[in-house]
Design a protein around this motif. Sequence first.
Motif, PDB file in Angstrom:
ATOM      1  N   LYS A   1      57.372   9.002   3.455  1.00 56.57           N
ATOM      2  CA  LYS A   1      58.106   9.379   4.661  1.00 56.57           C
ATOM      3  C   LYS A   1      59.468   8.687   4.737  1.00 56.57           C
ATOM      4  CE  LYS A   1      53.954  10.522   7.290  1.00 56.57           C
ATOM      5  NZ  LYS A   1      53.067  10.199   8.434  1.00 56.57           N
ATOM      6  N   LEU A   2      59.823   7.961   3.687  1.00 59.92           N
ATOM      7  CA  LEU A   2      61.131   7.308   3.591  1.00 59.92           C
ATOM      8  C   LEU A   2      62.082   8.175   2.778  1.00 59.92           C
ATOM      9  CD1 LEU A   2      59.926   3.722   2.704  1.00 59.92           C
ATOM     10  CD2 LEU A   2      60.954   4.392   4.875  1.00 59.92           C
ATOM     11  N   GLN A   3      63.369   8.051   3.053  1.00 58.06           N
ATOM     12  CA  GLN A   3      64.346   8.753   2.220  1.00 58.06           C
ATOM     13  C   GLN A   3      64.483   8.015   0.895  1.00 58.06           C
ATOM     14  OE1 GLN A   3      68.790   8.860   2.888  1.00 58.06           O
ATOM     15  NE2 GLN A   3      68.323  10.991   3.375  1.00 58.06           N
ATOM     16  N   THR A   4      64.175   8.702  -0.191  1.00 55.72           N
ATOM     17  CA  THR A   4      64.252   8.108  -1.532  1.00 55.72           C
ATOM     18  C   THR A   4      64.838   9.128  -2.498  1.00 55.72           C
ATOM     19  OG1 THR A   4      62.092   8.893  -2.335  1.00 55.72           O
ATOM     20  CG2 THR A   4      62.107   6.876  -0.995  1.00 55.72           C
ATOM     21  N   ARG A   5      64.984   8.713  -3.732  1.00 53.32           N
ATOM     22  CA  ARG A   5      65.406   9.621  -4.799  1.00 53.32           C
ATOM     23  C   ARG A   5      64.202  10.138  -5.575  1.00 53.32           C
ATOM     24  NH1 ARG A   5      68.619   5.070  -4.704  1.00 53.32           N
ATOM     25  NH2 ARG A   5      70.684   5.468  -3.849  1.00 53.32           N
TER      26      ARG A   5
ATOM     27  N   ARG B   1      69.251  16.484  -7.155  1.00 50.05           N
ATOM     28  CA  ARG B   1      69.817  16.144  -5.847  1.00 50.05           C
ATOM     29  C   ARG B   1      69.957  14.635  -5.719  1.00 50.05           C
ATOM     30  NH1 ARG B   1      64.561  17.841  -5.192  1.00 50.05           N
ATOM     31  NH2 ARG B   1      65.299  19.975  -4.938  1.00 50.05           N
ATOM     32  N   SER B   2      70.770  14.182  -4.755  1.00 51.42           N
ATOM     33  CA  SER B   2      70.988  12.761  -4.542  1.00 51.42           C
ATOM     34  C   SER B   2      69.724  12.087  -4.029  1.00 51.42           C
ATOM     35  CB  SER B   2      72.127  12.541  -3.547  1.00 51.42           C
ATOM     36  OG  SER B   2      72.278  11.180  -3.240  1.00 51.42           O
ATOM     37  N   HIS B   3      69.040  12.730  -3.051  1.00 51.53           N
ATOM     38  CA  HIS B   3      67.820  12.189  -2.466  1.00 51.53           C
ATOM     39  C   HIS B   3      66.806  13.307  -2.291  1.00 51.53           C
ATOM     40  CE1 HIS B   3      70.769   9.115  -1.311  1.00 51.53           C
ATOM     41  NE2 HIS B   3      69.762   8.285  -1.185  1.00 51.53           N
ATOM     42  N   GLU B   4      65.553  12.919  -2.232  1.00 49.79           N
ATOM     43  CA  GLU B   4      64.505  13.882  -1.935  1.00 49.79           C
ATOM     44  C   GLU B   4      64.559  14.272  -0.458  1.00 49.79           C
ATOM     45  OE1 GLU B   4      62.002  15.249  -4.182  1.00 49.79           O
ATOM     46  OE2 GLU B   4      63.690  14.554  -5.413  1.00 49.79           O
ATOM     47  N   LYS B   5      64.202  15.502  -0.174  1.00 50.27           N
ATOM     48  CA  LYS B   5      64.178  15.957   1.208  1.00 50.27           C
ATOM     49  C   LYS B   5      62.898  15.491   1.890  1.00 50.27           C
ATOM     50  CE  LYS B   5      66.962  20.088   0.272  1.00 50.27           C
ATOM     51  NZ  LYS B   5      66.999  21.574   0.318  1.00 50.27           N
ATOM     52  N   ILE B   6      63.037  14.951   3.103  1.00 50.89           N
ATOM     53  CA  ILE B   6      61.885  14.496   3.872  1.00 50.89           C
ATOM     54  C   ILE B   6      61.984  15.066   5.280  1.00 50.89           C
ATOM     55  CG2 ILE B   6      61.482  12.357   2.593  1.00 50.89           C
ATOM     56  CD1 ILE B   6      63.001  10.924   4.880  1.00 50.89           C
ATOM     57  N   ASN B   7      60.863  15.090   5.974  1.00 50.43           N
ATOM     58  CA  ASN B   7      60.868  15.625   7.340  1.00 50.43           C
ATOM     59  C   ASN B   7      60.546  14.556   8.376  1.00 50.43           C
ATOM     60  OD1 ASN B   7      58.229  15.287   6.658  1.00 50.43           O
ATOM     61  ND2 ASN B   7      57.557  17.354   7.186  1.00 50.43           N
TER      62      ASN B   7
ATOM     63  N   ILE C   1      59.570   2.945  14.967  1.00 49.79           N
ATOM     64  CA  ILE C   1      59.230   4.295  15.401  1.00 49.79           C
ATOM     65  C   ILE C   1      59.928   5.315  14.499  1.00 49.79           C
ATOM     66  CG2 ILE C   1      59.247   5.938  17.322  1.00 49.79           C
ATOM     67  CD1 ILE C   1      59.748   3.360  19.100  1.00 49.79           C
ATOM     68  N   ARG C   2      59.168   6.298  14.026  1.00 46.93           N
ATOM     69  CA  ARG C   2      59.754   7.404  13.295  1.00 46.93           C
ATOM     70  C   ARG C   2      59.366   8.719  13.986  1.00 46.93           C
ATOM     71  NH1 ARG C   2      56.082   5.870   8.248  1.00 46.93           N
ATOM     72  NH2 ARG C   2      54.060   6.601   8.984  1.00 46.93           N
ATOM     73  N   ARG C   3      60.207   9.729  13.814  1.00 52.28           N
ATOM     74  CA  ARG C   3      59.954  11.037  14.434  1.00 52.28           C
ATOM     75  C   ARG C   3      59.934  12.120  13.366  1.00 52.28           C
ATOM     76  NH1 ARG C   3      65.209  13.845  15.210  1.00 52.28           N
ATOM     77  NH2 ARG C   3      64.224  15.236  16.741  1.00 52.28           N
ATOM     78  N   LYS C   4      59.123  13.130  13.613  1.00 53.27           N
ATOM     79  CA  LYS C   4      59.066  14.248  12.682  1.00 53.27           C
ATOM     80  C   LYS C   4      60.187  15.219  12.989  1.00 53.27           C
ATOM     81  CE  LYS C   4      55.793  17.175  10.292  1.00 53.27           C
ATOM     82  NZ  LYS C   4      54.375  17.560  10.155  1.00 53.27           N
ATOM     83  N   LEU C   5      60.911  15.629  11.962  1.00 52.73           N
ATOM     84  CA  LEU C   5      62.050  16.530  12.144  1.00 52.73           C
ATOM     85  C   LEU C   5      61.588  17.984  12.251  1.00 52.73           C
ATOM     86  CD1 LEU C   5      64.446  14.921   9.514  1.00 52.73           C
ATOM     87  CD2 LEU C   5      64.445  14.573  11.981  1.00 52.73           C
TER      88      LEU C   5
END
Length: 441
Positions: free
Chosen positions: A318-322, A341-347, A437-441
């Motif tokens: 759930k983190l922005q990574t490559r 791509r530069s980073h993997e897409k996450i929600n 806290i994290r939120r779902k996009l």
Amino acid sequence: MRFKFYESVVINNPMTPELLAPAGNLKKLKYAIAFGADAVYLGAPGFSLRARINEFTSAKIKQGIEYAHARGVKVYITLNIFAHNHHLKKLPSHLKQLNHQASSFRPDALIISDPGILTYVKKHFPKIKIILSTQANVTNWQSAKFWYEQGVKRIILARELTLKEITEIHKRVPKLELECFVHGAMCMSYSGRCLLSKWINNREANLGDCSHPCRWSYDIKTLKHKNIKTNDEFILSEKGHPDIEMMVKQGEEGSYVLNSRDLCLIKHLDQLKKAGVYSFKIEGRTKSIYYLSTVTRAYRRVLDRLESPAQAMKDLNKLQTRGYSYGFLFGRERVEQNDERSHEKINWEFAGEVIDSLPINKKESKRLPSFKTNILVHNTLCINDKIEFIPPKGKVVKMILKKMWNSQGKEIQEAHGGRNQKVMIESNITFPKMAIIRRKL
């Protein structure tokens, strides 16, 4: 003049591995400790691999060490640049500032890569524990043995090593502590010695100021010679910097500007421990408190057998990574790059942090919820968001955000970060201070 540093005890107990987390500033140091780090590493701008984005002064380093030691956490100070002559002139005063009379203010070790700095520290501060930086690129047991004989108590292994090579180093030099990167960004160079950044725009990777040209988006055009027809030489220019050009020659297998996937070895901690690794190191002094807290918590819970690696990966994903890779641990054929791509897409997105969570005065409110939680917003929070509270200890709490109030007590529908905005929500449970806290996009 000689100064007395805090003298650490070398521990070689393979049953109690150390979880070592980055501390990019005082706030991150506190979050790393709250989420389970046994030790943290930090440094001042002039001698650390973080020259540009670094808030640590001597006073803040002192404050950080005192905070960590009061909680039984060790602090390692980075002196891991390859020094030029002008650095050596400042070294004595810098080391003197690091030395404090009270043991609670003294670092547990210095992380060094340069033989000149090592020689100076050994002469003037003979009791300080020395850790050899990964910048020294120890890739074999003979090199490890050499540094051990120079007084080094621990080496941070080069990230280019395989599990088999790590095992042999430990077998050949068993009294030497081994520290290994287990999570974070990988350099497409030799552990921090990127020449592209220095050559293209004069930002030196070894001073922690890499501009990451390996991750830029490039335009390409064929280079035409006057008298030679060729299609194997090209000019690359970055879209945001068209004045910076780089010639590239294409070989039989093509040309690449490499973008390594991030290192993630959470599934292989037991193997690393068996191989002789004592300290598991997380990369990322410039990453957010969300990234730092999530990663530290995941590794802490796996080390403490509270979660399986597969369970912990759900949070790491759930983190922005490559994207993730095992690096060189199982050989070159397993090394991966993200060439799409530069980073993997996450929600999922970092939304905020808990400031406090207090009981509601029932005389003032007859609503069912028992607690009001104050939140510092980092990105966005909206009504009906699916959010998750990630506490330093315990399980993640999931909920749908139904109501929210601003600091003036007015009910609002959304809140945004970047303005030091604080909001209040109500719940049936209390959330610990520093929960993320994290939120779902």
